[in-house]
Scaffold this motif. Structure first.
Motif, PDB file in Angstrom:
ATOM      1  N   ILE A 126      35.430  47.153  41.672  1.00 59.56           N
ATOM      2  CA  ILE A 126      34.913  46.057  40.855  1.00 59.56           C
ATOM      3  C   ILE A 126      34.867  46.462  39.380  1.00 59.56           C
ATOM      4  O   ILE A 126      35.333  45.724  38.502  1.00 59.56           O
ATOM      5  CB  ILE A 126      33.516  45.629  41.339  1.00 59.56           C
ATOM      6  N   ASP A 127      34.274  47.612  39.095  1.00 56.39           N
ATOM      7  CA  ASP A 127      34.120  48.066  37.715  1.00 56.39           C
ATOM      8  C   ASP A 127      33.892  49.570  37.724  1.00 56.39           C
ATOM      9  O   ASP A 127      33.995  50.230  38.774  1.00 56.39           O
ATOM     10  CB  ASP A 127      32.966  47.336  37.019  1.00 56.39           C
ATOM     11  N   GLN A 467      38.890  45.816  38.498  1.00 49.70           N
ATOM     12  CA  GLN A 467      38.976  44.359  38.424  1.00 49.70           C
ATOM     13  C   GLN A 467      38.312  43.798  37.168  1.00 49.70           C
ATOM     14  O   GLN A 467      38.725  42.753  36.657  1.00 49.70           O
ATOM     15  CB  GLN A 467      38.331  43.760  39.675  1.00 49.70           C
ATOM     16  N   SER A 468      37.308  44.483  36.646  1.00 53.29           N
ATOM     17  CA  SER A 468      36.605  44.005  35.452  1.00 53.29           C
ATOM     18  C   SER A 468      37.351  44.339  34.168  1.00 53.29           C
ATOM     19  O   SER A 468      36.966  43.876  33.089  1.00 53.29           O
ATOM     20  CB  SER A 468      35.201  44.618  35.392  1.00 53.29           C
ATOM     21  N   ASP A 470      37.616  47.541  33.235  1.00 56.23           N
ATOM     22  CA  ASP A 470      37.235  48.928  32.942  1.00 56.23           C
ATOM     23  C   ASP A 470      38.350  49.874  33.368  1.00 56.23           C
ATOM     24  O   ASP A 470      39.025  49.633  34.390  1.00 56.23           O
ATOM     25  CB  ASP A 470      35.955  49.320  33.701  1.00 56.23           C
TER      26      ASP A 470
END
Length: 486
Positions: A126-127, A467-468, A470
Motif C-alpha cells: 500500500i505505502d 501503490q501510494s 512511495d
C-alpha cells in the motif's frame, strides 16, 4: 544462550573506565595541571611527563602501566583466540581488532546479514508504512529461524540496501557497470568486476543474472571477483557461487584488501558498497592553544578495562594523512579547532574545561585503500557508496555510531572502547575530503552524487514503487552518497 558473554557485554556498556592522558614532553601544559586547587596525580618518574587533563573526578594515574605494556597492532593480534590484556595500541588498531579479528571480531563471529528467500513485491504494498510492517515481520521470522537452531541474545543482525531491495538495487548497479564498460572498454577488454565486502553474495548474483538476461555478449566476457576479509562470509559466498549458474565466472579471495599484493594491469571496476563505514580510523585531539595534533592510544589493563592516552608523536600513517589533507582538501572541512582562538581561550578559563579539543576521527584506512588501488589496480574505476551522515554518533568530528544488539534491541553507547567484537563501529564519510584525497592519491577524476540521485539515473523505479507512489528504495538511505571515478 550466551550467558558467558552477557556479563562482559554489560561491563562494556556500564562499567567503562576511560581516562584521558597526555604523553611525552609537552612542557607547555604544566600550568594547566591544577584542578580546583588539587594537584592531579603524576607518574613516579616525573621526567616522563605523563598526566591527566582536567576532569570532574580525580582518577588513578596509570602511567607506569602504560610504560610497561607493549605496543601491539591488529595484525599481531590476529592469531589470538582471546581478547588482549596488558597491552596498548593505536585507536585504528583497536577498531580493526574489534571488527575483524578472526577469532572474536564483529564481522568474523557475531555479525549476521538479514536476507529473505524472495524479493519484496513493492507494487503490491500500500505505502512505505506497509513495507516497514512487512520488513518487521520478515526480520522476526528470519531471527526466529536462527534461534530455532542456535539461540542467541547477542546476535548482531543488520541489513543492507542490496538485501532490502533485491534484485532491483543490484540491477541498477549492473546497468551502471555495463553502460560504462561499453562506453570505453568493449569489445577490447573483458568486463572485470571486483567487489569488496560482498556480504551474503546477493549483489554478485543480482549483477550476473541481469547481465546474462540483458546482454549475452557482455556476459560472455564478464568475470566477477570478490575480496572478502571474513572467513565465514567468504565460505557463504562460495556456497552461493557453487549453487548458482555463474560458478565459472566467480572467484572468491578470502583476504583483507590491505594485504593485497597482486598487480592487476587490466581495466576493471571496483565496487565498495557500504564498506568505508567500517574502515578503522585514528583518533586525534588537539591542544587548543598550540593547535598541535595528538594521537590516541588505547591501553587495556589486566582487568580488560580501557584507558585513553594521547601522544604528540604521530605515527607515520596519521602524520601522512594530516599532511596530505592540509594540502589537497577544499577549504572549510570539519575540524575540532574551527572555533576562533579567542573563544577557545575564554572557554579554557572556565572550571573543568578539557585541556584538549573534542576528538577527530581521521580515515587513515581509507587513505591506505586508495594506495592499494593506485599501486595494484592502476586501471580501475571505483564505484563506492556509504553514509555521509549518521544519527546517534558519539562525540567528535567524523565520529562513529557505536552500537550492539541485545535480545533483539539495538543499544547505542558513547565510546568506541567497548568489548571487542560485540559492537558495530560505524563511521560517516566526509565525501568532500574523500573525493579530494582520492583524486590526489590516484590521479583519477570523480563524480559525487546523493544515493537517491544515483538510483534515479540507473534503477527502474516503478519496480520499487508502492501503490501510494512511495518508493522505499529512494526514501531509505537518504543519508548516503555515491562516488564514482571516470
Amino acid at each position: 544462550m550466551d550467558s558467558p558473554f552477557v556479563s562482559p557485554l554489560f561491563r562494556s556498556l556500564f562499567h567503562r573506565r576511560a581516562h584521558l592522558r597526555l604523553r611525552a614532553g609537552l612542557n607547555g601544559y604544566a600550568q594547566r595541571r591544577n584542578l580546583m586547587g588539587f594537584k592531579l596525580p603524576v607518574a613516579p618518574d616525573s621526567d616522563k611527563n605523563t598526566w591527566q587533563p582536567r576532569s570532574t573526578f580525580l582518577q588513578r594515574d596509570r602511567s607506569d602501566e602504560y610504560e610497561r605494556y607493549p605496543m601491539v597492532t591488529a595484525q599481531q593480534l590476529a592469531t589470538r583466540t582471546e581478547r588482549p590484556k596488558r597491552v596498548k595500541m593505536l585507536v585504528r588498531d583497536f577498531i580493526d581488532d574489534s571488527l575483524y579479528n578472526p577469532n572474536y571480531g564483529y564481522f568474523s563471529k557475531y555479525a549476521v546479514i538479514f536476507s529473505t528467500p524472495h524479493a519484496f513485491n513493492f507494487p503490491a504494498l500500500i505505502d512505505e508504512s506497509d513495507f516497514q510492517r512487512n520488513l518487521g515481520e520478515a526480520y522476526t521470522a528470519f531471527e526466529d529461524a536462527l534461534d530455532a537452531k542456535h539461540p542467541s541474545d547477542i546476535r548482531q543482525l543488520w541489513h543492507t540496501p542490496t538485501e532490502l531491495f533485491k534484485p532491483y538495487y543490484g540491477e541498477a548497479i549492473s546497468r551502471y557497470l555495463v553502460e560504462n564498460y561499453k562506453l570505453s572498454l568493449f569489445p577490447y577488454h573483458d568486463l572485470i568486476i571486483y567487489e569488496m565486502g560482498a556480504g551474503n553474495g546477493t549483489m554478485m548474483g543480482n549483477i550476473l543474472d541481469h547481465i546474462r538476461n540483458t546482454d549475452p555478449d557482455v556476459y560472455a566476457r564478464t568475470k566477477y571477483r570478490i575480496i572478502e576479509i571474513s572467513p565465514s562470509l567468504a565460505e557463504l559466498q562460495r556456497i552461493q557461487a557453487s549453487q548458482g549458474p555463474h560458478a565459472d565466472k566467480i572467484e572468491i579471495v578470502n583476504k583483507s584488501i590491505f594485504d593485497w599484493d597482486t598487480y592487476v594491469p587490466d581495466p576493471c571496476f571496483f565496487l565498495a558498497l557500504e564498506v568505508f563505514d567500517n574502515f578503522s580510523h585514528d583518533m586525534i585531539r588537539y591542544d587548543p592553544e598550540t593547535e598541535r595534533a595528538l594521537q590516541g592510544v588505547v591501553m587495556i589493563d589486566k582487568q580488560g578495562d580501557f584507558h585513553e592516552f594521547y601522544t604528540p608523536h604521530l605515527d607515520p600513517v596519521a602524520e601522512r594523512f594530516l599532511k596530505i589533507r592540509s594540502r589537497v582538501a577544499r577549504p572549510g572541512f570539519q575540524h575540532p579547532l574551527r572555533t576562533p582562538k579567542i573563544l577557545r581561550k575564554l572557554r579554557e578559563a572556565l572550571p573543568f574545561t578539557p585541556n584538549l579539543s573534542k576528538p577527530e576521527f581521521i580515515p587513515t584506512k581509507m587513505m591506505g585503500f586508495f594506495d592499494v588501488l593506485r599501486e595494484n589496480f592502476p586501471a580501475h574505476k571505483l564505484l563506492m557508496s556509504d553514509f555521509h551522515a549518521l544519527p546517534d554518533a558519539i562525540e567528535g568530528v567524523n565520529a562513529p555510531v557505536v552500537q550492539t544488539r541485545y535480545k533483539r534491541t539495538s543499544i547505542p553507547v558513547s565510546t568506541p572502547f567497548v568489548q571487542q567484537g560485540l559492537f558495530d563501529i560505524l563511521f560517516p564519510t566526509d565525501f568532500d575530503v574523500m573525493d579530494d584525497m582520492y583524486k590526489a592519491l590516484t590521479g583519477r577524476l570523480t563524480r559525487v552524487m546523493k544515493h537517491e540521485e544515483f538510483l534515479k539515473s540507473w534503477a527502474f523505479l516503478e519496480e520499487t514503487e508502492t501503490q501510494s507512489g512511495d518508493n522505499p528504495m529512494l526514501n531509505w538511505y537518504k543519508n548516503a552518497s555515491v562516488m564514482s571515478s571516470v
